[in-house]
Design a protein around this motif. Sequence first.
Motif, PDB file in Angstrom:
ATOM      1  N   GLY A 130      30.487  29.595  56.035  1.00  0.00           N
ATOM      2  CA  GLY A 130      28.945  29.822  55.749  1.00  0.00           C
ATOM      3  C   GLY A 130      28.818  31.366  56.062  1.00  0.00           C
ATOM      4  N   ARG A 131      28.329  31.621  57.069  1.00  0.00           N
ATOM      5  CA  ARG A 131      27.785  33.316  57.313  1.00  0.00           C
ATOM      6  C   ARG A 131      28.782  34.113  57.440  1.00  0.00           C
ATOM      7  NH1 ARG A 131      25.355  33.989  62.177  1.00  0.00           N
ATOM      8  NH2 ARG A 131      23.950  35.207  61.205  1.00  0.00           N
ATOM      9  N   ALA A 132      30.011  33.840  57.751  1.00  0.00           N
ATOM     10  CA  ALA A 132      30.965  34.810  57.881  1.00  0.00           C
ATOM     11  C   ALA A 132      31.830  34.919  56.471  1.00  0.00           C
ATOM     12  CB  ALA A 132      32.039  34.837  58.930  1.00  0.00           C
ATOM     13  N   SER A 133      32.000  33.799  55.785  1.00  0.00           N
ATOM     14  CA  SER A 133      32.944  33.490  54.533  1.00  0.00           C
ATOM     15  C   SER A 133      32.360  34.680  53.691  1.00  0.00           C
ATOM     16  CB  SER A 133      32.688  32.122  54.297  1.00  0.00           C
ATOM     17  OG  SER A 133      33.532  31.848  53.199  1.00  0.00           O
ATOM     18  N   LEU A 134      33.257  34.912  52.864  1.00  0.00           N
ATOM     19  CA  LEU A 134      32.789  35.908  51.818  1.00  0.00           C
ATOM     20  C   LEU A 134      32.593  34.993  50.482  1.00  0.00           C
ATOM     21  CD1 LEU A 134      35.795  38.814  52.342  1.00  0.00           C
ATOM     22  CD2 LEU A 134      33.469  38.424  53.284  1.00  0.00           C
ATOM     23  N   LEU A 135      31.703  34.381  50.601  1.00  0.00           N
ATOM     24  CA  LEU A 135      31.256  33.582  49.447  1.00  0.00           C
ATOM     25  C   LEU A 135      30.787  34.303  48.281  1.00  0.00           C
ATOM     26  CD1 LEU A 135      29.739  30.805  51.655  1.00  0.00           C
ATOM     27  CD2 LEU A 135      31.602  30.432  50.264  1.00  0.00           C
ATOM     28  N   ALA A 136      30.713  33.987  47.170  1.00  0.00           N
ATOM     29  CA  ALA A 136      30.399  34.648  45.963  1.00  0.00           C
ATOM     30  C   ALA A 136      28.812  34.705  45.941  1.00  0.00           C
ATOM     31  CB  ALA A 136      30.748  33.792  44.615  1.00  0.00           C
ATOM     32  N   ASP A 137      28.246  35.961  45.463  1.00  0.00           N
ATOM     33  CA  ASP A 137      26.870  36.225  45.411  1.00  0.00           C
ATOM     34  C   ASP A 137      26.129  36.302  46.720  1.00  0.00           C
ATOM     35  OD1 ASP A 137      27.145  36.681  42.639  1.00  0.00           O
ATOM     36  OD2 ASP A 137      26.969  34.212  42.412  1.00  0.00           O
ATOM     37  N   GLN A 138      26.793  36.627  47.903  1.00  0.00           N
ATOM     38  CA  GLN A 138      26.177  36.861  49.152  1.00  0.00           C
ATOM     39  C   GLN A 138      26.628  38.302  49.687  1.00  0.00           C
ATOM     40  OE1 GLN A 138      24.398  34.372  50.439  1.00  0.00           O
ATOM     41  NE2 GLN A 138      24.669  33.328  48.375  1.00  0.00           N
ATOM     42  N   LEU A 160      41.161  51.801  56.979  1.00  0.00           N
ATOM     43  CA  LEU A 160      40.360  50.650  57.185  1.00  0.00           C
ATOM     44  C   LEU A 160      39.023  50.989  57.664  1.00  0.00           C
ATOM     45  CD1 LEU A 160      40.258  47.630  57.563  1.00  0.00           C
ATOM     46  CD2 LEU A 160      41.047  47.857  59.747  1.00  0.00           C
ATOM     47  N   GLU A 161      37.972  50.530  56.821  1.00  0.00           N
ATOM     48  CA  GLU A 161      36.509  50.647  57.442  1.00  0.00           C
ATOM     49  C   GLU A 161      35.578  49.492  57.286  1.00  0.00           C
ATOM     50  OE1 GLU A 161      35.940  54.014  54.825  1.00  0.00           O
ATOM     51  OE2 GLU A 161      36.829  52.858  53.284  1.00  0.00           O
ATOM     52  N   ARG A 162      34.561  49.318  58.210  1.00  0.00           N
ATOM     53  CA  ARG A 162      33.687  48.338  57.842  1.00  0.00           C
ATOM     54  C   ARG A 162      32.803  48.760  56.755  1.00  0.00           C
ATOM     55  NH1 ARG A 162      29.689  47.191  61.188  1.00  0.00           N
ATOM     56  NH2 ARG A 162      29.794  45.080  61.061  1.00  0.00           N
ATOM     57  N   ALA A 163      32.360  47.626  55.950  1.00  0.00           N
ATOM     58  CA  ALA A 163      31.322  47.824  54.892  1.00  0.00           C
ATOM     59  C   ALA A 163      30.535  46.482  54.412  1.00  0.00           C
ATOM     60  CB  ALA A 163      32.214  48.479  53.628  1.00  0.00           C
ATOM     61  N   LEU A 164      29.451  46.819  53.702  1.00  0.00           N
ATOM     62  CA  LEU A 164      29.039  45.577  53.354  1.00  0.00           C
ATOM     63  C   LEU A 164      29.461  45.439  51.811  1.00  0.00           C
ATOM     64  CD1 LEU A 164      26.529  43.688  54.161  1.00  0.00           C
ATOM     65  CD2 LEU A 164      25.023  45.425  52.785  1.00  0.00           C
ATOM     66  N   VAL A 165      29.922  44.217  51.545  1.00  0.00           N
ATOM     67  CA  VAL A 165      30.531  43.779  50.329  1.00  0.00           C
ATOM     68  C   VAL A 165      29.523  42.696  49.756  1.00  0.00           C
ATOM     69  CG1 VAL A 165      32.710  44.604  51.064  1.00  0.00           C
ATOM     70  CG2 VAL A 165      32.324  42.272  51.320  1.00  0.00           C
ATOM     71  N   ARG A 166      29.890  42.263  48.365  1.00  0.00           N
ATOM     72  CA  ARG A 166      29.358  41.282  47.613  1.00  0.00           C
ATOM     73  C   ARG A 166      30.443  40.954  46.320  1.00  0.00           C
ATOM     74  NH1 ARG A 166      24.162  39.382  47.251  1.00  0.00           N
ATOM     75  NH2 ARG A 166      23.585  38.251  45.230  1.00  0.00           N
ATOM     76  N   SER A 167      30.848  39.593  47.091  1.00  0.00           N
ATOM     77  CA  SER A 167      31.984  39.258  46.037  1.00  0.00           C
ATOM     78  C   SER A 167      31.255  38.683  44.545  1.00  0.00           C
ATOM     79  CB  SER A 167      32.578  37.875  46.583  1.00  0.00           C
ATOM     80  OG  SER A 167      33.289  37.316  45.757  1.00  0.00           O
ATOM     81  N   ARG A 168      31.677  38.864  43.503  1.00  0.00           N
ATOM     82  CA  ARG A 168      31.008  38.535  42.450  1.00  0.00           C
ATOM     83  C   ARG A 168      31.611  37.236  41.827  1.00  0.00           C
ATOM     84  NH1 ARG A 168      29.456  42.944  43.638  1.00  0.00           N
ATOM     85  NH2 ARG A 168      28.581  44.671  41.972  1.00  0.00           N
TER      86      ARG A 168
END
Length: 473
Positions: A130-138, A160-168
């Motif tokens: 859930g909260r840490a998983s790179l789920l789509a649209d989150q 390597l760097e920390r970033a905010l991402v959003r899987s499509r």
Amino acid sequence: MPQRRSHVAPSAEQSELAAALAALRASIESPVEFSPEALAEAESATPDAPDLDLRDVPFVTLDPAGSKDLDQAMHLSRAGSGFQVRYAIADVPGFVKAGGALDSEARQRGQTLYLADGKIPLHPEVLSEGRASLLADQDRPALVWTFTLDSAGAVTEFRLERALVRSRAQLDYVAAQKQLDAGQDGPLSLLGEIGGLRQQQEQQRGGASLNLPDEEVVQKPDGTYSIERRSPLPIEDWNAQLSLMTGMAAAELMIGAKIGVLRTMPQPDEEAFARFRRQTEALGRPWGEGRYGDYLRGLDKSDPMTLPVLEAAASLFRGAGYITFDGSVPTGDIEQAAIGAPYAHATAPLRRLVDRWSLAICEAVSQGRPAPDWARESLPQLPDLIQQSAQRASTLDAETINRVEAALLHPLVGSSIDATVIELRGESRAAVQIAEPAVTASAPVRAGTAPGDTVTLKLTSVDIAKGEVQFAA
């Protein structure tokens, strides 16, 4: 050592095999339930907001269908005559705070344990699925590796760097392979090209990947058992190359900083090579001349005997371990022999404890900061924690396979079976390879029997509950 994972099909759920596997699960000396304190932390922990925002990058994930614990997401693009690979990893170091209840329980578990009828996770599902998983649209915090590759697939630079991402999109292997085979454009259009080049790089290093098959145990209407093996798809091998590339980069960072944890494995000895040669001969696919990595790469994936050969090859991938260091790089051979380079686990923190240390150290080093105090202080204890979980996983794997193979042999009780001797164990016993079903077992042999000989055995008894089989010469 790579693990074979057997899955019980629904038709076998109420069978004697399913009952034996359930009993095995109950016997595992590993925590199953999480404490209320650990669950509360998993539900409330929130990483610091990353300074870098990469939500405009169209990352996608690629996993088995139905997966929810998504550790990695990727974005592939061309960069001049070469390529750029962005590889985002779930920010588990941000969610799991050192010294907390969640950290304590993760250290007791060491890794997610996979069983034929389920799994025992490293982290609570509210976090890992859930909260840490790179789920789509989150929107998710992630540790993002950015690689620049030249036209031959060699890495020329990385960070390597920390970033905010959003899987499509959450893609699965089978559907994605079909799309690539059909020549359709999509987010993975370059994966075959990049993965193929990385395989060539592996060959030049003298490496040898082993992508073991999944197995499904099926009970037929007549009560007998069969095993269905699924050949690894090309896309799975290409995807694995990205993970290997990342692990080598992590090792390079930690070696340069003189602090970290490496995954090592020695070269197989001549006895191991000889044993594997005899197994390939017994399976009708003899390994002749050349390096074992080239032999494994040259196997025909459509050949039904390739999968038993790959399973036998797992014996060459033994002796793997972890070494930690702080202040100086260990002397001696620090390579992972099957990869042909120094290597670290750094791509599956939702499922493997050690990756949290690797990622935390690598991110700090890449950004010019010292390694976190918690990681440095706990490095000396890390190998023991990992070894304990590895022993549990290895025992579970072996006991599961024993029960599965006992179920496969059960219909043959009382029958004579031809087998090839692959290794003598004293004067009157040997390890033997049965071709159909493809099973390795211990059996009595007559005096004078030599490795490579074909022997005829009588299967006298099978105990599925214990995973035991008995033969007579």
